[in-house]
Design a protein around this motif. Sequence first.
Motif, mmCIF file in Angstrom:
data_model
loop_
_atom_site.group_PDB
_atom_site.id
_atom_site.type_symbol
_atom_site.label_atom_id
_atom_site.label_comp_id
_atom_site.label_asym_id
_atom_site.label_seq_id
_atom_site.Cartn_x
_atom_site.Cartn_y
_atom_site.Cartn_z
ATOM 1 N N GLN A 184 90.438 -45.309 10.551
ATOM 2 C CA GLN A 184 89.420 -45.530 9.520
ATOM 3 C C GLN A 184 88.587 -44.274 9.260
ATOM 4 O O GLN A 184 87.982 -44.132 8.203
ATOM 5 N N ARG A 185 88.543 -43.398 10.243
ATOM 6 C CA ARG A 185 87.765 -42.148 10.138
ATOM 7 C C ARG A 185 86.312 -42.432 9.718
ATOM 8 O O ARG A 185 85.750 -41.762 8.865
ATOM 9 N N GLY A 186 85.729 -43.438 10.353
ATOM 10 C CA GLY A 186 84.337 -43.785 10.088
ATOM 11 C C GLY A 186 83.418 -43.253 11.176
ATOM 12 O O GLY A 186 83.660 -42.173 11.748
ATOM 13 N N ARG A 187 82.394 -44.013 11.507
ATOM 14 C CA ARG A 187 81.389 -43.551 12.460
ATOM 15 C C ARG A 187 81.945 -43.482 13.880
ATOM 16 O O ARG A 187 81.559 -42.615 14.662
ATOM 17 N N TYR A 188 82.823 -44.411 14.240
ATOM 18 C CA TYR A 188 83.431 -44.351 15.569
ATOM 19 C C TYR A 188 84.279 -43.095 15.707
ATOM 20 O O TYR A 188 84.240 -42.406 16.737
ATOM 21 N N PHE A 189 85.067 -42.797 14.658
ATOM 22 C CA PHE A 189 85.891 -41.604 14.689
ATOM 23 C C PHE A 189 85.028 -40.360 14.859
ATOM 24 O O PHE A 189 85.360 -39.461 15.650
ATOM 25 N N GLU A 190 83.900 -40.311 14.148
ATOM 26 C CA GLU A 190 82.997 -39.167 14.251
ATOM 27 C C GLU A 190 82.426 -39.045 15.660
ATOM 28 O O GLU A 190 82.374 -37.950 16.242
ATOM 29 N N LEU A 191 81.987 -40.174 16.230
ATOM 30 C CA LEU A 191 81.421 -40.170 17.578
ATOM 31 C C LEU A 191 82.474 -39.759 18.598
ATOM 32 O O LEU A 191 82.212 -38.947 19.499
ATOM 33 N N TYR A 192 83.672 -40.300 18.464
ATOM 34 C CA TYR A 192 84.749 -40.003 19.420
ATOM 35 C C TYR A 192 85.154 -38.538 19.328
ATOM 36 O O TYR A 192 85.373 -37.871 20.348
ATOM 37 N N SER A 193 85.262 -38.022 18.123
ATOM 38 C CA SER A 193 85.676 -36.627 17.931
ATOM 39 C C SER A 193 84.666 -35.681 18.545
ATOM 40 O O SER A 193 85.035 -34.707 19.225
ATOM 41 N N ASN A 194 83.382 -35.947 18.316
ATOM 42 C CA ASN A 194 82.340 -35.086 18.885
ATOM 43 C C ASN A 194 82.375 -35.112 20.402
ATOM 44 O O ASN A 194 82.252 -34.071 21.060
ATOM 45 N N GLN A 195 82.566 -36.306 20.967
ATOM 46 C CA GLN A 195 82.582 -36.412 22.425
ATOM 47 C C GLN A 195 83.845 -35.788 23.001
ATOM 48 O O GLN A 195 83.803 -35.125 24.037
ATOM 49 N N PHE A 196 84.958 -35.978 22.324
ATOM 50 C CA PHE A 196 86.212 -35.406 22.816
ATOM 51 C C PHE A 196 86.142 -33.883 22.809
ATOM 52 O O PHE A 196 86.578 -33.211 23.751
ATOM 53 N N THR A 197 85.571 -33.299 21.733
ATOM 54 C CA THR A 197 85.423 -31.845 21.644
ATOM 55 C C THR A 197 84.517 -31.325 22.751
ATOM 56 O O THR A 197 84.800 -30.312 23.396
ATOM 57 N N HIS A 198 83.415 -32.045 22.999
ATOM 58 C CA HIS A 198 82.471 -31.644 24.041
ATOM 59 C C HIS A 198 83.124 -31.682 25.420
ATOM 60 O O HIS A 198 82.971 -30.752 26.225
ATOM 61 N N GLU A 199 83.891 -32.763 25.688
ATOM 62 C CA GLU A 199 84.547 -32.879 26.989
ATOM 63 C C GLU A 199 85.615 -31.794 27.153
ATOM 64 O O GLU A 199 85.815 -31.258 28.247
ATOM 65 N N ALA A 200 86.304 -31.467 26.049
ATOM 66 C CA ALA A 200 87.335 -30.423 26.120
ATOM 67 C C ALA A 200 86.705 -29.072 26.417
ATOM 68 O O ALA A 200 87.245 -28.279 27.208
ATOM 69 N N GLU A 201 85.547 -28.809 25.802
ATOM 70 C CA GLU A 201 84.852 -27.549 26.060
ATOM 71 C C GLU A 201 84.406 -27.461 27.518
ATOM 72 O O GLU A 201 84.528 -26.416 28.164
ATOM 73 N N GLU A 202 83.876 -28.589 28.061
ATOM 74 C CA GLU A 202 83.447 -28.601 29.469
ATOM 75 C C GLU A 202 84.647 -28.365 30.391
ATOM 76 O O GLU A 202 84.548 -27.638 31.382
ATOM 77 N N HIS A 203 85.764 -28.995 30.055
ATOM 78 C CA HIS A 203 86.965 -28.835 30.897
ATOM 79 C C HIS A 203 87.451 -27.389 30.865
ATOM 80 O O HIS A 203 87.809 -26.814 31.898
ATOM 81 N N LEU A 204 87.453 -26.790 29.668
ATOM 82 C CA LEU A 204 87.893 -25.407 29.519
ATOM 83 C C LEU A 204 86.974 -24.448 30.263
ATOM 84 O O LEU A 204 87.431 -23.528 30.950
ATOM 85 N N LEU A 205 85.650 -24.700 30.156
ATOM 86 C CA LEU A 205 84.676 -23.863 30.850
ATOM 87 C C LEU A 205 84.847 -23.969 32.359
ATOM 88 O O LEU A 205 84.808 -22.975 33.079
ATOM 89 N N GLY A 206 85.104 -25.178 32.829
ATOM 90 C CA GLY A 206 85.302 -25.374 34.264
ATOM 91 C C GLY A 206 86.542 -24.673 34.755
ATOM 92 O O GLY A 206 86.569 -24.060 35.828
ATOM 93 N N ALA A 207 87.606 -24.706 33.961
ATOM 94 C CA ALA A 207 88.850 -24.041 34.353
ATOM 95 C C ALA A 207 88.677 -22.533 34.387
ATOM 96 O O ALA A 207 89.192 -21.846 35.278
ATOM 97 N N THR A 208 87.915 -21.981 33.431
ATOM 98 C CA THR A 208 87.669 -20.538 33.388
ATOM 99 C C THR A 208 86.896 -20.080 34.609
ATOM 100 O O THR A 208 87.213 -19.064 35.238
ATOM 101 N N GLN A 209 85.866 -20.859 34.971
ATOM 102 C CA GLN A 209 85.055 -20.506 36.149
ATOM 103 C C GLN A 209 85.890 -20.548 37.422
ATOM 104 O O GLN A 209 85.716 -19.743 38.341
ATOM 105 N N THR A 210 86.848 -21.489 37.464
ATOM 106 C CA THR A 210 87.711 -21.600 38.641
ATOM 107 C C THR A 210 88.619 -20.385 38.772
ATOM 108 O O THR A 210 88.827 -19.837 39.861
ATOM 109 N N ASP A 211 89.150 -19.911 37.616
ATOM 110 C CA ASP A 211 90.022 -18.732 37.634
ATOM 111 C C ASP A 211 89.277 -17.489 38.102
ATOM 112 O O ASP A 211 89.813 -16.640 38.808
ATOM 113 N N GLU A 212 88.017 -17.381 37.690
ATOM 114 C CA GLU A 212 87.220 -16.216 38.094
ATOM 115 C C GLU A 212 86.976 -16.230 39.593
ATOM 116 O O GLU A 212 86.880 -15.200 40.234
#
Length: 620
Positions: A592-620
Amino acid sequence: MSEHTFMEEDFAGRIDLRMWKGVAKFALRHKRYLIPLAIVALITAACDTSFALIVRKVIDSVQAGDRQAIVNYAFVFLGVVLTLCVCIWLFINLAGKSSTGISHDIREAAFERLQSLEFAYFDERPVGWLMARLTSDCQRLSGILSWGLLDVTWGLSLMLGIAIVLFYLNWQLALIVFSVMPLLGWISVRFQRAILKSSRRIRKINSQITAGYNEGIMAVRTTKTLVRERQNLDEFQVQTAEMYAASVRNAIQSSLYWPLVVVMGALGTGLALWFGGVWTMRGAMTLGTLIAFMTYTTQFFDPIHHLARILTELQGAQAAAERVVGLLDTEPKIKDSPEVQAAIARHGASTPAEGRAIDGGPDRIDTIEFRNVTFAYKPEQPVLIDFNLKVDAGQTIALVGPTGGGKSTIVSLLCRFYEPTAGEILLSGTDYRKRSLLWLQSNLGIVLQQPHLFSGTVRENIRYGKLAASDEQIEWAARLVNAHEFIMAMDKGYDSEVGQGGNRLSVGQKQLVSFARAVLADPQIFVMDEATSSIDTETEKMIQHGVDTVLADRTSFVIAHRLSTIRSADRILFVDQGRVVEQGTHHDLILQRGRYFELYSNQFTHEAEEHLLGATQTDE
């Protein structure tokens, strides 16, 4: 701290005897102590009255030279003293037992009433406000109902006995002594009104201070984090300053009243001495009678002093009684209907462990339906508006949306912590207000965002879900939610202490224990109110597998903060401003790409960024 002061009742009337009748029922339960106590008080008053008569006889016998009479009266005097000693011992014994028993009964009744009241009652009142009623107010009432009864019975009996003896000795002189009583009565009425007013003020502020203590202790971490110690102290000092001023005013009033009573007593004694001395010199009275009269006159005002003290204490106890009786008289707004109460009376109360329906309805919940439900915490601010939802047994309903949209209100209404302002909630087609509260809530399993554990062991906390559960069942529930491993890693395993409020466990560990507790209850309806929002991702993964197993055959309502946990829900409701804006499966709402889609997309992007940041810190 001051936001709660508006809830404090203001009492302005005089002493309410009807209210004391309500309190007296607690004293009547201990008649086995109070009746002997009253008898002992009467005997004591008789002994106190007899002393001056014995002295009178001894003096008259001395003047007459009758030695044998003096010896006889000496033995009588000794017997009265021994009797008085026994009575004093009985005083302390019986009054102590009755005071303890009355205090126990009042506290138990008050706590039982608190357990029956709805959530709204606690939402509007701070913990300290309630604690003041269960502690200091109850203690004051029990004291006045036991020791006060003793002093009043003794004092009135002694005054009556002395009055009779005074009129017997010389009725004219007795009338002269009692001429000060009207003035004393007027002074007493004026002062007791003022003392009652200041006592009420003290009790009111004391409740607020107790609430402040509780708030300061419970929020100590927040206080230190925000560096608010000075501001909190300043706010608290305002309350303690008010308490100081009210207490000083009450003390001044009491300190003025007592000397006036003493002055009135001295005036009566002076009149007796003046007129009695003149009559003795004229031969109208014997010396023994004059001395006895003087002794009785002084003695007559002693119980008045005690009664004045009791009356002063009664003012403070009246303020305490108003608050305790006010609590005891509070009727729960959410309770079983008269028909259900009658059914419970016929069949006997069911227990949470049994969870059996005795109100004529079915044991199983096949459907749950919200039909045109409107709800408002305040009449002018509705939280839900014409909310409709029908859920079949075994379905999982996820509730998402902005804060304040009405998600928690929906599950609170389902649990019947509150009831709809309009509309109805049907369980298997029957309005749940026609069903037993105990049956409904014993079929609920609830896991909150901030779990609460009781002081005790891990085993005891899990067993709260089902008190008759065996150790094997407790371990099964812990394994199901993946709590067994961390429990066994503790020093004493399942017998390890969790500390007050579970402060010896991490937030995630407390949540696992609360999950195990809810699972052990084997509820038909499972409610999770943002249960995984305050725990780390690793703990969430530990819980998720067990939760999927637990929810498989149960109707469940899940308020989700992390949308990744509800993708398998049968239906997802996006709730905003008390209305369902969108609903469907996770797949449908994404399309439907409505409000749920918007909320889910924002949260998914945020979680992906946190995961990527955590992986980078681990490599260092």
